[in-house]
Motif scaffolding. Structure first.
Motif, PDB file in Angstrom:
ATOM      1  N   PRO A  83      37.732 -11.577  -6.650  1.00  0.00           N
ATOM      2  CA  PRO A  83      38.743 -11.690  -7.712  1.00  0.00           C
ATOM      3  C   PRO A  83      38.835 -10.467  -8.615  1.00  0.00           C
ATOM      4  CG  PRO A  83      36.867 -13.159  -8.116  1.00  0.00           C
ATOM      5  CD  PRO A  83      36.711 -12.633  -6.736  1.00  0.00           C
ATOM      6  N   ALA A  84      37.699  -9.858  -8.953  1.00  0.00           N
ATOM      7  CA  ALA A  84      37.735  -8.684  -9.830  1.00  0.00           C
ATOM      8  C   ALA A  84      38.426  -7.517  -9.145  1.00  0.00           C
ATOM      9  CB  ALA A  84      36.315  -8.293 -10.249  1.00  0.00           C
ATOM     10  N   LEU A  85      38.089  -7.293  -7.882  1.00  0.00           N
ATOM     11  CA  LEU A  85      38.735  -6.224  -7.116  1.00  0.00           C
ATOM     12  C   LEU A  85      40.235  -6.453  -7.044  1.00  0.00           C
ATOM     13  CD1 LEU A  85      38.554  -3.757  -5.143  1.00  0.00           C
ATOM     14  CD2 LEU A  85      38.316  -5.447  -3.306  1.00  0.00           C
ATOM     15  N   TRP A  86      40.630  -7.681  -6.758  1.00  0.00           N
ATOM     16  CA  TRP A  86      42.057  -7.994  -6.633  1.00  0.00           C
ATOM     17  C   TRP A  86      42.769  -7.795  -7.961  1.00  0.00           C
ATOM     18  CZ3 TRP A  86      45.754  -8.446  -3.264  1.00  0.00           C
ATOM     19  CH2 TRP A  86      46.943  -9.092  -3.598  1.00  0.00           C
ATOM     20  N   HIS A  87      42.185  -8.265  -9.042  1.00  0.00           N
ATOM     21  CA  HIS A  87      42.833  -8.176 -10.346  1.00  0.00           C
ATOM     22  C   HIS A  87      43.110  -6.730 -10.743  1.00  0.00           C
ATOM     23  CE1 HIS A  87      43.903  -9.165 -14.459  1.00  0.00           C
ATOM     24  NE2 HIS A  87      43.022  -8.273 -14.883  1.00  0.00           N
ATOM     25  N   HIS A  88      42.189  -5.842 -10.415  1.00  0.00           N
ATOM     26  CA  HIS A  88      42.332  -4.443 -10.835  1.00  0.00           C
ATOM     27  C   HIS A  88      43.098  -3.588  -9.828  1.00  0.00           C
ATOM     28  CE1 HIS A  88      39.856  -4.825 -14.408  1.00  0.00           C
ATOM     29  NE2 HIS A  88      38.930  -5.442 -13.699  1.00  0.00           N
ATOM     30  N   HIS A  89      43.186  -4.033  -8.568  1.00  0.00           N
ATOM     31  CA  HIS A  89      43.722  -3.144  -7.538  1.00  0.00           C
ATOM     32  C   HIS A  89      44.778  -3.804  -6.645  1.00  0.00           C
ATOM     33  CE1 HIS A  89      40.706  -0.175  -8.594  1.00  0.00           C
ATOM     34  NE2 HIS A  89      39.765  -1.097  -8.489  1.00  0.00           N
ATOM     35  N   TYR A  90      45.373  -4.934  -7.073  1.00  0.00           N
ATOM     36  CA  TYR A  90      46.340  -5.599  -6.198  1.00  0.00           C
ATOM     37  C   TYR A  90      47.533  -4.705  -5.879  1.00  0.00           C
ATOM     38  CZ  TYR A  90      48.855  -6.673 -10.557  1.00  0.00           C
ATOM     39  OH  TYR A  90      49.514  -6.590 -11.760  1.00  0.00           O
ATOM     40  N   GLY A  91      47.925  -3.860  -6.828  1.00  0.00           N
ATOM     41  CA  GLY A  91      49.037  -2.948  -6.570  1.00  0.00           C
ATOM     42  C   GLY A  91      48.702  -1.943  -5.481  1.00  0.00           C
ATOM     43  N   LYS A  92      47.493  -1.407  -5.497  1.00  0.00           N
ATOM     44  CA  LYS A  92      47.063  -0.448  -4.476  1.00  0.00           C
ATOM     45  C   LYS A  92      46.961  -1.122  -3.112  1.00  0.00           C
ATOM     46  CE  LYS A  92      44.387   2.509  -7.643  1.00  0.00           C
ATOM     47  NZ  LYS A  92      44.512   1.680  -8.862  1.00  0.00           N
ATOM     48  N   ILE A  93      46.481  -2.366  -3.096  1.00  0.00           N
ATOM     49  CA  ILE A  93      46.360  -3.085  -1.821  1.00  0.00           C
ATOM     50  C   ILE A  93      47.745  -3.337  -1.231  1.00  0.00           C
ATOM     51  CG2 ILE A  93      45.632  -5.271  -0.773  1.00  0.00           C
ATOM     52  CD1 ILE A  93      43.370  -5.330  -2.916  1.00  0.00           C
ATOM     53  N   ALA A  94      48.692  -3.766  -2.075  1.00  0.00           N
ATOM     54  CA  ALA A  94      50.061  -3.975  -1.591  1.00  0.00           C
ATOM     55  C   ALA A  94      50.661  -2.668  -1.093  1.00  0.00           C
ATOM     56  CB  ALA A  94      50.917  -4.573  -2.704  1.00  0.00           C
ATOM     57  N   ALA A  95      50.413  -1.574  -1.825  1.00  0.00           N
ATOM     58  CA  ALA A  95      50.930  -0.267  -1.411  1.00  0.00           C
ATOM     59  C   ALA A  95      50.321   0.163  -0.086  1.00  0.00           C
ATOM     60  CB  ALA A  95      50.641   0.770  -2.490  1.00  0.00           C
ATOM     61  N   ALA A  96      49.035  -0.122   0.113  1.00  0.00           N
ATOM     62  CA  ALA A  96      48.370   0.260   1.362  1.00  0.00           C
ATOM     63  C   ALA A  96      49.006  -0.443   2.558  1.00  0.00           C
ATOM     64  CB  ALA A  96      46.881  -0.075   1.274  1.00  0.00           C
ATOM     65  N   TRP A  97      49.363  -1.706   2.407  1.00  0.00           N
ATOM     66  CA  TRP A  97      50.030  -2.410   3.502  1.00  0.00           C
ATOM     67  C   TRP A  97      51.421  -1.842   3.745  1.00  0.00           C
ATOM     68  CZ3 TRP A  97      47.403  -4.676   6.947  1.00  0.00           C
ATOM     69  CH2 TRP A  97      46.250  -5.400   6.630  1.00  0.00           C
ATOM     70  N   GLY A  98      52.099  -1.414   2.684  1.00  0.00           N
ATOM     71  CA  GLY A  98      53.396  -0.763   2.870  1.00  0.00           C
ATOM     72  C   GLY A  98      53.263   0.509   3.686  1.00  0.00           C
ATOM     73  N   VAL A  99      52.268   1.330   3.373  1.00  0.00           N
ATOM     74  CA  VAL A  99      52.007   2.565   4.123  1.00  0.00           C
ATOM     75  C   VAL A  99      51.605   2.236   5.559  1.00  0.00           C
ATOM     76  CG1 VAL A  99      50.482   4.565   4.303  1.00  0.00           C
ATOM     77  CG2 VAL A  99      51.427   3.912   2.080  1.00  0.00           C
ATOM     78  N   ALA A 100      50.820   1.142   5.736  1.00  0.00           N
ATOM     79  CA  ALA A 100      50.362   0.753   7.075  1.00  0.00           C
ATOM     80  C   ALA A 100      51.534   0.399   7.985  1.00  0.00           C
ATOM     81  CB  ALA A 100      49.405  -0.431   6.977  1.00  0.00           C
ATOM     82  N   PHE A 101      52.654   0.001   7.427  1.00  0.00           N
ATOM     83  CA  PHE A 101      53.861  -0.211   8.231  1.00  0.00           C
ATOM     84  C   PHE A 101      54.687   1.065   8.359  1.00  0.00           C
ATOM     85  CE2 PHE A 101      58.498  -0.862   7.546  1.00  0.00           C
ATOM     86  CZ  PHE A 101      58.830  -1.026   8.882  1.00  0.00           C
ATOM     87  N   LEU A 102      54.950   1.754   7.246  1.00  0.00           N
ATOM     88  CA  LEU A 102      55.922   2.844   7.250  1.00  0.00           C
ATOM     89  C   LEU A 102      55.476   4.059   8.058  1.00  0.00           C
ATOM     90  CD1 LEU A 102      57.120   2.693   3.541  1.00  0.00           C
ATOM     91  CD2 LEU A 102      58.535   2.284   5.558  1.00  0.00           C
TER      92      LEU A 102
END
Length: 474
Positions: A56-75
């Motif tokens: 939960p702590a990792l997600w709370h602080h870095h959810y934007g980076k995780i979402a961005a990483a999945w975007g890059v993983a597709f593009l």
């Protein structure tokens, strides 16, 4: 928004890869795509479901980076396989055609509704809570599910801040105000607005979805009243009912009334974009941007800024207004809209696509539409794919001719519309207000169910109700 570096990284990475071929952006035929291109989308959904549970702590602080990483993983792989032009075209289409109008409208409604503060403190009895949910259900079709949810969630939480059992109140609020209540007008929920833009008459849904909506919302309100009464009269609630941390000292009233005018302006802008068709559009790397949509979005940005300038500080302070909920929606749904692009392309390819099984499921052996299959396929995919683009996919699978669907195909359009709007309540990501309500409740100290915990609620309450809706109306 805080720390925009992750999303800036997406733009920079794609620009570096696509720079040599900017002018060659073009849409791909979904029949060319493998089902494996859906993996980044599945990844972001699993991240939303699992990370808050295991880290939960990792997600709370870095959810934007995780979402961005999945975007890059597709593009980036997409650019390498199909070329920089199609990759850039896909990104621009997802942003200009879908994401920006979506987040601009949500931000406007969130900001305007967040500037309307109901002063005083109602007391969260079963009758008061049920009345607030019923009011929100009615308002959702008038001011949109986002507007109604943002207007009433804070007064509802404040009314129940002395109670130990509050989670069920928020869950039923998501069911009713953030979803089912928006089914009677194109303003109510994004899928119906997309139908309106594609030629469905403004009051068609009011007439054809009235009975299913009244049935579903009526049953939910009765169930809620029974459940809330049970919790209200439990022994551990008895003492807390008289220990209100926000006693009703000021008289009931409303601050920030100017926002009602701005809300009317936002609704007028949305309606304008559906009725005014000047026939002027701009091409941006294969994406056509209509003038009326540009005017609408610029106007909505103006409404947002005016609300910030004209609303007295006390109104937002009274609501404990923060940008956190809309920031979370903005970042996560940016990743969702990018990674969902190949899934939508494949679905639009119909029988020729990797998801041809879905196309076959919604057609009976004689080649006619199977309305129950449309209801469940649209609904279940809307639970995970965001209900607005899912509605469009099945709208086009059913022929895409608005006049035909409103007449000879009316029962099919009812199935698609009801499935998209009602079943957006099945998960937190089915409809954007779900996430906002969850974030606001958690900011008030309420321990909301996890992704799968919420699905346990919706599975137990909503799925039997949707089976009854299928039997009665579909």
């Amino acid at each position: 928004m805080k720390r925009p570096d992750a999303w800036a990284g997406i733009a920079l990475a794609v620009a570096l890869v696509c720079w040599p071929q900017l002018a060659s952006a073009a849409a791909l035929d979904g029949a060319m795509l493998s089902a494996w291109w859906g993996v980044p989308f599945a990844g972001i959904l699993l991240s939303i479901a699992v990370f808050p549970l295991i880290a939960p702590a990792l997600w709370h602080h870095h959810y934007g980076k995780i979402a961005a990483a999945w975007g890059v993983a597709f593009l980036l792989p997409f650019a390498l396989v199909y070329g920089a032009g199609p990759a850039l075209g896909t990104l621009i289409h997802a942003m200009l055609e879908e994401y920006l109008p979506f987040i601009i409208l949500l931000t406007a409604l969130y900001t305007v509704a967040g500037g309307i503060c109901v002063r005083g403190n109602l007391h969260g009895t079963p009758r008061v809570n049920t009345a607030l949910l019923a009011l929100g259900t009615v308002l959702a079709s008038i001011m949109g599910t986002t507007g109604a949810a943002m207007l009433l969630i804070r007064p509802l939480l404040r009314a129940n801040d002395n109670r130990k059992h509050v989670v069920h109140v928020v869950v039923f609020f998501i069911f009713l105000v953030a979803n089912v209540g928006g089914s009677l007008s194109p303003i109510g929920d994004p899928p119906l607005f997309l139908g309106f833009l594609n030629g469905i008459s403004f009051f068609w849904t009011t007439v054809h979805l009235a009975l299913p909506m009244l049935f579903v919302s009526g049953v939910l309100l009765v169930l809620f009243y029974a459940l809330d009464s049970y919790y209200f009269h439990r022994r551990e609630e008895e003492g807390s009912r008289f220990l209100d941390p926000t006693p009703d000292t000021p008289a009931l009233g409303i601050d920030g009334k100017i926002n009602f005018v701005l809300l009317g302006a936002a609704i007028a802008l949305v309606l304008m974009s559906g009725f005014w068709k000047p026939g002027v559009s701009f091409e941006v790397y294969g994406t056509s941007v209509a003038l009326q949509n540009v005017v609408r979005d610029v106007g909505l940005i103006g409404v947002t800024l005016l609300s910030l300038v004209l609303t007295q500080r006390s109104a937002r302070e009274g609501n404990a207004f923060t940008w956190g909920p809309i920031e979370e929606v903005a970042k996560l749904f940016a990743g969702i809209f990018i990674t969902i692009a190949p899934v939508i392309m494949i679905l639009r390819a119909g029988e020729a696509g990797a998801f041809a099984l879905i196309t076959r499921l919604v057609t009976d052996p004689s080649g006619n539409p199977s309305n129950p299959a449309y209801f469940w396929a649209t609904g279940l995919l809307s639970s995970f794919l965001d209900n607005a683009p899912t509605y469009l996919v099945f709208f086009h699978l059913a022929g895409g001719n608005a006049q035909a669907l409103m007449t000879t195909g009316a029962s099919t359009l009812v199935a698609i519309s009801a499935g998209a709007v009602f079943m957006g309540a099945n998960t937190y990501i089915g409809n954007a207000p779900n996430f906002m309500v969850k974030a606001i409740a958690e900011s008030r100290g309420i321990r909301m169910p996890s992704f799968f915990g919420y699905m346990a609620w919706s599975g137990a309450v909503l799925i039997p109700l949707f089976l009854a809706t299928h039997w009665l109306f579909i």
